[in-house]
Design a protein around this motif. Sequence first.
Motif, PDB file in Angstrom:
ATOM      1  N   ALA A  87      -7.066  -7.344   1.361  1.00 44.93           N
ATOM      2  CA  ALA A  87      -6.277  -7.411   0.128  1.00 44.93           C
ATOM      3  C   ALA A  87      -6.933  -6.731  -1.064  1.00 44.93           C
ATOM      4  O   ALA A  87      -6.289  -6.583  -2.101  1.00 44.93           O
ATOM      5  CB  ALA A  87      -5.985  -8.863  -0.222  1.00 44.93           C
ATOM      6  N   THR A  88      -8.181  -6.284  -0.935  1.00 43.36           N
ATOM      7  CA  THR A  88      -8.879  -5.774  -2.113  1.00 43.36           C
ATOM      8  C   THR A  88      -8.211  -4.533  -2.705  1.00 43.36           C
ATOM      9  O   THR A  88      -8.045  -4.440  -3.922  1.00 43.36           O
ATOM     10  CB  THR A  88     -10.357  -5.476  -1.805  1.00 43.36           C
ATOM     11  OG1 THR A  88     -10.430  -4.560  -0.711  1.00 43.36           O
ATOM     12  CG2 THR A  88     -11.116  -6.746  -1.463  1.00 43.36           C
ATOM     13  N   ASP A  89      -7.832  -3.590  -1.863  1.00 44.11           N
ATOM     14  CA  ASP A  89      -7.192  -2.379  -2.380  1.00 44.11           C
ATOM     15  C   ASP A  89      -5.797  -2.674  -2.925  1.00 44.11           C
ATOM     16  O   ASP A  89      -5.370  -2.072  -3.913  1.00 44.11           O
ATOM     17  CB  ASP A  89      -7.125  -1.295  -1.299  1.00 44.11           C
ATOM     18  CG  ASP A  89      -8.504  -0.761  -0.954  1.00 44.11           C
ATOM     19  OD1 ASP A  89      -9.332  -0.622  -1.882  1.00 44.11           O
ATOM     20  OD2 ASP A  89      -8.757  -0.474   0.228  1.00 44.11           O
ATOM     21  N   ILE A  90      -5.108  -3.605  -2.294  1.00 41.49           N
ATOM     22  CA  ILE A  90      -3.778  -3.982  -2.790  1.00 41.49           C
ATOM     23  C   ILE A  90      -3.905  -4.628  -4.173  1.00 41.49           C
ATOM     24  O   ILE A  90      -3.131  -4.313  -5.084  1.00 41.49           O
ATOM     25  CB  ILE A  90      -3.076  -4.914  -1.771  1.00 41.49           C
ATOM     26  CG1 ILE A  90      -2.797  -4.133  -0.481  1.00 41.49           C
ATOM     27  CG2 ILE A  90      -1.815  -5.510  -2.359  1.00 41.49           C
ATOM     28  CD1 ILE A  90      -2.383  -4.984   0.695  1.00 41.49           C
ATOM     29  N   LEU A  91      -4.891  -5.488  -4.347  1.00 39.36           N
ATOM     30  CA  LEU A  91      -5.126  -6.073  -5.669  1.00 39.36           C
ATOM     31  C   LEU A  91      -5.487  -4.990  -6.688  1.00 39.36           C
ATOM     32  O   LEU A  91      -5.022  -5.003  -7.824  1.00 39.36           O
ATOM     33  CB  LEU A  91      -6.239  -7.118  -5.606  1.00 39.36           C
ATOM     34  CG  LEU A  91      -5.882  -8.418  -4.909  1.00 39.36           C
ATOM     35  CD1 LEU A  91      -7.129  -9.270  -4.715  1.00 39.36           C
ATOM     36  CD2 LEU A  91      -4.828  -9.179  -5.693  1.00 39.36           C
ATOM     37  N   THR A  99      -2.433   6.263 -12.170  1.00 36.09           N
ATOM     38  CA  THR A  99      -1.225   6.912 -12.684  1.00 36.09           C
ATOM     39  C   THR A  99      -0.761   8.097 -11.840  1.00 36.09           C
ATOM     40  O   THR A  99       0.374   8.528 -11.994  1.00 36.09           O
ATOM     41  CB  THR A  99      -1.461   7.396 -14.124  1.00 36.09           C
ATOM     42  OG1 THR A  99      -2.593   8.262 -14.156  1.00 36.09           O
ATOM     43  CG2 THR A  99      -1.705   6.204 -15.054  1.00 36.09           C
ATOM     44  N   ARG A 100      -1.618   8.623 -10.983  1.00 36.93           N
ATOM     45  CA  ARG A 100      -1.188   9.738 -10.146  1.00 36.93           C
ATOM     46  C   ARG A 100      -0.127   9.253  -9.164  1.00 36.93           C
ATOM     47  O   ARG A 100      -0.269   8.184  -8.562  1.00 36.93           O
ATOM     48  CB  ARG A 100      -2.380  10.324  -9.373  1.00 36.93           C
ATOM     49  CG  ARG A 100      -1.995  11.635  -8.650  1.00 36.93           C
ATOM     50  CD  ARG A 100      -3.065  12.122  -7.709  1.00 36.93           C
ATOM     51  NE  ARG A 100      -3.039  11.257  -6.533  1.00 36.93           N
ATOM     52  CZ  ARG A 100      -4.114  10.846  -5.887  1.00 36.93           C
ATOM     53  NH1 ARG A 100      -5.306  11.165  -6.287  1.00 36.93           N
ATOM     54  NH2 ARG A 100      -3.997  10.074  -4.826  1.00 36.93           N
ATOM     55  N   PRO A 101       0.958  10.011  -9.018  1.00 43.31           N
ATOM     56  CA  PRO A 101       1.991   9.604  -8.059  1.00 43.31           C
ATOM     57  C   PRO A 101       1.399   9.387  -6.658  1.00 43.31           C
ATOM     58  O   PRO A 101       0.624  10.215  -6.173  1.00 43.31           O
ATOM     59  CB  PRO A 101       2.969  10.783  -8.056  1.00 43.31           C
ATOM     60  CG  PRO A 101       2.770  11.422  -9.401  1.00 43.31           C
ATOM     61  CD  PRO A 101       1.310  11.252  -9.714  1.00 43.31           C
ATOM     62  N   GLY A 102       1.727   8.290  -6.064  1.00 39.57           N
ATOM     63  CA  GLY A 102       1.267   7.967  -4.723  1.00 39.57           C
ATOM     64  C   GLY A 102      -0.061   7.225  -4.662  1.00 39.57           C
ATOM     65  O   GLY A 102      -0.433   6.732  -3.595  1.00 39.57           O
ATOM     66  N   ALA A 103      -0.766   7.122  -5.780  1.00 33.99           N
ATOM     67  CA  ALA A 103      -2.073   6.459  -5.757  1.00 33.99           C
ATOM     68  C   ALA A 103      -1.946   4.982  -5.390  1.00 33.99           C
ATOM     69  O   ALA A 103      -2.705   4.472  -4.570  1.00 33.99           O
ATOM     70  CB  ALA A 103      -2.772   6.624  -7.100  1.00 33.99           C
ATOM     71  N   LEU A 107      -3.293   2.903  -1.906  1.00 33.95           N
ATOM     72  CA  LEU A 107      -4.114   1.697  -1.835  1.00 33.95           C
ATOM     73  C   LEU A 107      -3.475   0.645  -0.925  1.00 33.95           C
ATOM     74  O   LEU A 107      -4.175  -0.089  -0.225  1.00 33.95           O
ATOM     75  CB  LEU A 107      -4.371   1.146  -3.233  1.00 33.95           C
ATOM     76  CG  LEU A 107      -5.315   2.013  -4.075  1.00 33.95           C
ATOM     77  CD1 LEU A 107      -5.304   1.565  -5.525  1.00 33.95           C
ATOM     78  CD2 LEU A 107      -6.720   1.999  -3.509  1.00 33.95           C
ATOM     79  N   TRP A 108      -2.160   0.575  -0.916  1.00 36.30           N
ATOM     80  CA  TRP A 108      -1.470  -0.330   0.018  1.00 36.30           C
ATOM     81  C   TRP A 108      -1.690   0.135   1.460  1.00 36.30           C
ATOM     82  O   TRP A 108      -1.908  -0.688   2.357  1.00 36.30           O
ATOM     83  CB  TRP A 108       0.020  -0.406  -0.308  1.00 36.30           C
ATOM     84  CG  TRP A 108       0.313  -1.356  -1.421  1.00 36.30           C
ATOM     85  CD1 TRP A 108       0.138  -1.136  -2.758  1.00 36.30           C
ATOM     86  CD2 TRP A 108       0.793  -2.684  -1.296  1.00 36.30           C
ATOM     87  NE1 TRP A 108       0.496  -2.244  -3.478  1.00 36.30           N
ATOM     88  CE2 TRP A 108       0.911  -3.223  -2.605  1.00 36.30           C
ATOM     89  CE3 TRP A 108       1.153  -3.481  -0.216  1.00 36.30           C
ATOM     90  CZ2 TRP A 108       1.361  -4.515  -2.845  1.00 36.30           C
ATOM     91  CZ3 TRP A 108       1.613  -4.772  -0.458  1.00 36.30           C
ATOM     92  CH2 TRP A 108       1.711  -5.267  -1.760  1.00 36.30           C
ATOM     93  N   VAL A 109      -1.647   1.442   1.672  1.00 39.38           N
ATOM     94  CA  VAL A 109      -1.912   1.990   3.010  1.00 39.38           C
ATOM     95  C   VAL A 109      -3.348   1.669   3.430  1.00 39.38           C
ATOM     96  O   VAL A 109      -3.603   1.363   4.604  1.00 39.38           O
ATOM     97  CB  VAL A 109      -1.627   3.507   3.044  1.00 39.38           C
ATOM     98  CG1 VAL A 109      -2.117   4.140   4.330  1.00 39.38           C
ATOM     99  CG2 VAL A 109      -0.135   3.760   2.858  1.00 39.38           C
ATOM    100  N   ALA A 110      -4.278   1.717   2.489  1.00 38.76           N
ATOM    101  CA  ALA A 110      -5.668   1.365   2.799  1.00 38.76           C
ATOM    102  C   ALA A 110      -5.758  -0.080   3.280  1.00 38.76           C
ATOM    103  O   ALA A 110      -6.497  -0.389   4.223  1.00 38.76           O
ATOM    104  CB  ALA A 110      -6.558   1.583   1.581  1.00 38.76           C
ATOM    105  N   GLY A 111      -5.009  -0.972   2.648  1.00 40.01           N
ATOM    106  CA  GLY A 111      -4.983  -2.364   3.099  1.00 40.01           C
ATOM    107  C   GLY A 111      -4.452  -2.486   4.513  1.00 40.01           C
ATOM    108  O   GLY A 111      -5.013  -3.211   5.345  1.00 40.01           O
TER     109      GLY A 111
END
Length: 138
Positions: A87-91, A99-103, A107-111
């Motif tokens: 959950a760390t990247d999602i948080l 602010t970059r589109p898709g950033a 992070l959700w994909v990293a989770g």
Amino acid sequence: MDAESALRATNRNMIAFDLALGTGALLAPDATLAVLGHDRPSADARQLFRRSGPVWLTFAAAHAVAHHRGRPEDWWALAWLRGTELATDILWSRSPAFTRPGARAGLWVAGAGNLAMALGFRWLARRRRGQRFSRGRR
């Protein structure tokens, strides 16, 4: 490519990724955050990010140990390590500085990736031993 080969390749890739992320966080935090889609950090955000550098370097070391030794307990340790990151990247994605589109989506994909690795490395630990890893008993 079978599941074991894919997991081993992922593990090798994570050695490089965590080594780059940890080194970047320590030595070039502004540039590393920019690559991740983060705005120029405040002084406190920069230092908090730098604080994570040794953690990512520890992850790189754990992946390297599993790569070289390949013992069930090494894969089990990686499963736990990756599980701690679910959950760390999602948080973190909630930060208004992404602010970059898709950033944020990244992070959700990293989770999700951490979940997949945790399950996959757990599978490798159990498969390599032929049973569930149990605290020192054989």
